[in-house]
Design a protein around this motif. Structure first.
Motif, PDB file in Angstrom:
ATOM      1  N   LEU A 238       0.375  -1.208   0.106  1.00  0.00           N
ATOM      2  CA  LEU A 238       0.293   0.063  -0.278  1.00  0.00           C
ATOM      3  C   LEU A 238       0.509   1.118  -0.277  1.00  0.00           C
ATOM      4  CD1 LEU A 238      -2.747  -0.904   2.351  1.00  0.00           C
ATOM      5  CD2 LEU A 238      -2.733  -1.013  -0.061  1.00  0.00           C
ATOM      6  N   ARG A 239       2.185   1.154   0.172  1.00  0.00           N
ATOM      7  CA  ARG A 239       3.075   1.862   0.252  1.00  0.00           C
ATOM      8  C   ARG A 239       3.177   2.658  -1.414  1.00  0.00           C
ATOM      9  NH1 ARG A 239       6.066   4.012   5.239  1.00  0.00           N
ATOM     10  NH2 ARG A 239       5.926   1.767   6.579  1.00  0.00           N
ATOM     11  N   THR A 240       2.681   1.866  -2.432  1.00  0.00           N
ATOM     12  CA  THR A 240       3.701   2.732  -3.249  1.00  0.00           C
ATOM     13  C   THR A 240       2.049   3.496  -3.395  1.00  0.00           C
ATOM     14  OG1 THR A 240       5.120   0.475  -3.710  1.00  0.00           O
ATOM     15  CG2 THR A 240       3.864   1.652  -6.324  1.00  0.00           C
ATOM     16  N   PRO A 241       0.807   2.931  -3.947  1.00  0.00           N
ATOM     17  CA  PRO A 241      -0.068   3.884  -4.346  1.00  0.00           C
ATOM     18  C   PRO A 241      -0.153   5.165  -3.418  1.00  0.00           C
ATOM     19  CG  PRO A 241      -1.185   1.906  -3.857  1.00  0.00           C
ATOM     20  CD  PRO A 241       0.615   1.698  -3.575  1.00  0.00           C
ATOM     21  N   LEU A 242       0.614   4.979  -1.892  1.00  0.00           N
ATOM     22  CA  LEU A 242      -0.331   6.091  -0.976  1.00  0.00           C
ATOM     23  C   LEU A 242       1.390   7.580  -1.475  1.00  0.00           C
ATOM     24  CD1 LEU A 242      -0.725   4.517   2.136  1.00  0.00           C
ATOM     25  CD2 LEU A 242      -1.847   6.549   0.761  1.00  0.00           C
ATOM     26  N   THR A 243       2.748   6.498  -2.401  1.00  0.00           N
ATOM     27  CA  THR A 243       3.070   7.350  -2.382  1.00  0.00           C
ATOM     28  C   THR A 243       3.034   8.340  -3.618  1.00  0.00           C
ATOM     29  OG1 THR A 243       4.755   6.011  -1.819  1.00  0.00           O
ATOM     30  CG2 THR A 243       6.045   8.164  -2.923  1.00  0.00           C
ATOM     31  N   ARG A 244       2.111   7.759  -4.936  1.00  0.00           N
ATOM     32  CA  ARG A 244       2.248   7.856  -6.285  1.00  0.00           C
ATOM     33  C   ARG A 244       1.030   9.310  -5.989  1.00  0.00           C
ATOM     34  NH1 ARG A 244       1.550   2.716  -7.885  1.00  0.00           N
ATOM     35  NH2 ARG A 244      -0.316   2.267  -7.914  1.00  0.00           N
ATOM     36  N   MET A 245       0.287   9.172  -4.684  1.00  0.00           N
ATOM     37  CA  MET A 245      -0.684  10.312  -4.555  1.00  0.00           C
ATOM     38  C   MET A 245      -0.519  11.362  -3.933  1.00  0.00           C
ATOM     39  SD  MET A 245      -3.494   7.371  -2.942  1.00  0.00           S
ATOM     40  CE  MET A 245      -4.821   8.990  -2.759  1.00  0.00           C
ATOM     41  N   LYS A 246       0.415  10.991  -2.820  1.00  0.00           N
ATOM     42  CA  LYS A 246       1.515  12.296  -2.899  1.00  0.00           C
ATOM     43  C   LYS A 246       2.325  13.042  -3.051  1.00  0.00           C
ATOM     44  CE  LYS A 246       4.499  13.253   2.087  1.00  0.00           C
ATOM     45  NZ  LYS A 246       5.114  12.469   2.896  1.00  0.00           N
ATOM     46  N   GLU A 269      -0.546   7.178   5.962  1.00  0.00           N
ATOM     47  CA  GLU A 269       1.124   6.745   5.932  1.00  0.00           C
ATOM     48  C   GLU A 269       1.051   5.963   7.538  1.00  0.00           C
ATOM     49  OE1 GLU A 269       3.098   9.728   4.289  1.00  0.00           O
ATOM     50  OE2 GLU A 269       3.231   8.716   2.517  1.00  0.00           O
ATOM     51  N   ALA A 270       1.058   7.174   8.196  1.00  0.00           N
ATOM     52  CA  ALA A 270       0.961   6.803   9.786  1.00  0.00           C
ATOM     53  C   ALA A 270       0.707   5.150  10.738  1.00  0.00           C
ATOM     54  CB  ALA A 270       0.227   7.120  10.763  1.00  0.00           C
ATOM     55  N   LEU A 271      -0.677   5.048   9.624  1.00  0.00           N
ATOM     56  CA  LEU A 271      -1.626   4.111   9.839  1.00  0.00           C
ATOM     57  C   LEU A 271      -0.625   2.648   9.404  1.00  0.00           C
ATOM     58  CD1 LEU A 271      -5.201   4.341   9.341  1.00  0.00           C
ATOM     59  CD2 LEU A 271      -4.568   4.496  11.570  1.00  0.00           C
ATOM     60  N   LEU A 272      -0.269   2.515   8.652  1.00  0.00           N
ATOM     61  CA  LEU A 272       0.766   1.595   7.616  1.00  0.00           C
ATOM     62  C   LEU A 272       1.566   1.621   8.986  1.00  0.00           C
ATOM     63  CD1 LEU A 272       0.898   2.662   3.623  1.00  0.00           C
ATOM     64  CD2 LEU A 272      -0.612   0.736   5.285  1.00  0.00           C
ATOM     65  N   ALA A 273       2.871   2.478   9.032  1.00  0.00           N
ATOM     66  CA  ALA A 273       3.829   2.401  10.133  1.00  0.00           C
ATOM     67  C   ALA A 273       3.570   1.711  10.527  1.00  0.00           C
ATOM     68  CB  ALA A 273       4.310   3.597  10.634  1.00  0.00           C
ATOM     69  N   THR A 274       2.050   1.611  11.945  1.00  0.00           N
ATOM     70  CA  THR A 274       1.780   1.295  12.774  1.00  0.00           C
ATOM     71  C   THR A 274       1.679  -0.108  12.711  1.00  0.00           C
ATOM     72  OG1 THR A 274       0.419   2.804  13.342  1.00  0.00           O
ATOM     73  CG2 THR A 274       0.155   1.410  14.379  1.00  0.00           C
ATOM     74  N   PHE A 275       1.007  -0.778  11.435  1.00  0.00           N
ATOM     75  CA  PHE A 275       0.125  -2.012  11.022  1.00  0.00           C
ATOM     76  C   PHE A 275       1.899  -2.897  10.759  1.00  0.00           C
ATOM     77  CE2 PHE A 275      -3.386  -0.743   9.240  1.00  0.00           C
ATOM     78  CZ  PHE A 275      -4.279  -1.125  10.187  1.00  0.00           C
ATOM     79  N   LEU A 276       3.229  -2.089  10.170  1.00  0.00           N
ATOM     80  CA  LEU A 276       4.186  -3.015  10.150  1.00  0.00           C
ATOM     81  C   LEU A 276       4.426  -3.021  11.636  1.00  0.00           C
ATOM     82  CD1 LEU A 276       5.826  -0.878   7.119  1.00  0.00           C
ATOM     83  CD2 LEU A 276       5.659  -3.306   7.281  1.00  0.00           C
ATOM     84  N   ASP A 277       4.869  -2.197  12.767  1.00  0.00           N
ATOM     85  CA  ASP A 277       5.540  -2.799  13.519  1.00  0.00           C
ATOM     86  C   ASP A 277       3.981  -3.599  14.361  1.00  0.00           C
ATOM     87  OD1 ASP A 277       6.998  -0.045  13.531  1.00  0.00           O
ATOM     88  OD2 ASP A 277       5.177   1.037  14.837  1.00  0.00           O
TER      89      ASP A 277
END
Length: 432
Positions: A238-246, A269-277
């Protein structure tokens, strides 16, 4: 009654096995000893004492007839005649002389004029005092004429062989209990997030339980690995489409709508970082000897460089214990971040009881009601209506990650009220 017995029972496997082994043996010893005392000691001693009483009566009658005849008869019957001591007027025996009880009773019943029986002054030749026409006389006989020689030998042999066979049985039983203890240790270690080498052995039932444990451990490890890969993969993809949107939003003209969309992207992005944690919480590092005081100081220094202030309460001296330092740092970091989110003052305390390590994080925020503390540690649970939202809302994984790491260590995470700061108190307890 049964509850009292249950409380008195040993809690360990070895203690209960020893109890199962010893109770029948001790019971058998008591029953057999009672039968020996009743039949062998009492009956044999009674018969021998009755025979001696007949000889004593013959000697007493001979004394009444004439001294010379009496001494000759006493010599033939192996009985010594002497003047009775004046101070011996009552029966004497040692407390463990069980045959003496029956011997004294028989002699008193069958020998007229019996004054006293002395079984103490000379163990080998007891003295019997009899009142005759000539006064009190002392008749000395061999102890073997009153009771069987060394009557205690049977009991000694029985107790000795009983102890020896108990020791032999315990050795065999210990070999049977070792595989169960090894299985218990392996299961306990796995519950604390450690993998120890284990090979099933012992009886067929124990080996079957061991193989079932290994299969269960392999399935759990596979499920954990799949969960970790899934969460990591989804969060990463999910980071890839978020990066393109940003990137696309950054190229647009500045407008209130664009700024709002950028804030939404940053929150995602913060939510995804939490999911990775949360996913990394399953992949714990290996335990190593770690000084918890040094670990806490390093963590607080790192947080201070990011602008987070934490008050420390540490013991004077630390002690190296087996910990997973990265996992503990992640756990404490999540707890401190939660405390800073809802409070202005955060305190981290460390105590080192004999068998555990206790980290305590307190804040001056609104806290969590007691009825909702269990819900607060459920993944993705958010209690923002009960907490301060001035510093933003989370995804509801902070406490869940901390509890998951604590449980993987074999420890616990509990919530309470801070008596010092008035907010939430979180206790992280890890076993040593």
């Amino acid at each position: 009654m049964f509850r009292w017995l249950k409380r008195m029972m040993p809690r360990g496997l070895y203690g209960r096995a020893a109890l199962i082994l010893l109770v029948p043996i001790i019971t058998l010893q008591i029953v057999v000893s009672g039968q020996i005392l009743q039949r062998y000691f009492r009956e044999v001693a009674g018969q021998m004492s009755s025979a001696l009483a007949l000889d004593l009566r013959l000697v007493v009658d001979a004394i009444a007839a004439g001294e010379g005849q009496a001494r000759g008869l006493a010599y033939a019957l192996e009985i010594d005649i002497a003047i009775a001591p004046r101070d011996l007027l009552r029966d004497q025996r040692v407390f463990y002389d069980l045959t003496g009880i029956e011997a004294i009773a028989v002699l008193r019943r069958e020998v007229p004029g019996l004054v006293a029986v002395d079984l103490v002054s000379d163990w080998r030749r007891p003295v019997i005092i009899i009142d005759t026409r000539e006064g009190n006389i002392a008749l000395s006989v061999a102890r073997s004429r009153i009771s069987a020689s060394n009557p205690h030998q049977l009991l000694v042999l029985m107790v000795g062989f009983g102890l020896f066979m108990t020791w032999v049985a315990y050795l065999f039983l210990r070999n049977q209990l070792k595989p169960i203890k090894r299985l218990s240790d392996a299961a306990e270690a796995f519950g604390k997030g450690r993998l120890v080498s284990y090979h099933p052995s012992g009886a067929a039932e124990v080996r079957s339980a061991g193989h079932a444990f290994l299969d269960m451990r392999a399935r759990i490890e596979g499920m954990i690995e799949q969960r970790t890969l899934m969460l990591s993969g989804v969060s990463h993809d999910l980071r890839t489409p978020l990066t393109r949107m940003k990137l696309g939003l950054s190229m647009l003209d500045e407008a209130p709508e664009v700024a709002a969309l950028l804030r939404d992207v940053a929150e995602m992005e913060a939510l995804l970082a939490t999911f990775l944690d949360f996913a990394r919480g399953e992949a714990l590092d290996d335990p190593i000897a770690t000084d918890p005081v040094a670990l806490v100081r390093a963590l607080v220094d790192d947080l201070a460089r990011g602008g987070a202030r934490v008050d420390l309460v540490l013991p004077a001296h630390g002690a190296a214990v087996m910990l997973r330092p990265q996992a503990v740092r992640r756990c404490l970091s999540n707890l401190i971040s939660n405390a800073h989110r809802y409070g202005a003052t955060v305190r981290l305390s460390l105590s080192l009881p004999p068998r555990s390590i206790r980290f305590t994080i307190e804040d001056d925020g609104p806290g969590i009601p007691a009825a909702r503390r269990a819900e607060a540690m459920v993944p993705f649970a958010r209690l923002d209506e009960a907490r301060n939202q001035d510093k933003g809302s989370g995804v509801g994984l902070g406490l869940a990650i901390a509890r998951d790491i604590a449980q993987r260590h074999g420890g616990s995470l509990s919530l309470g009220d801070s008596a010092a700061l008035g907010g939430l108190r979180v206790d992280l307890v890890l076993p040593r």
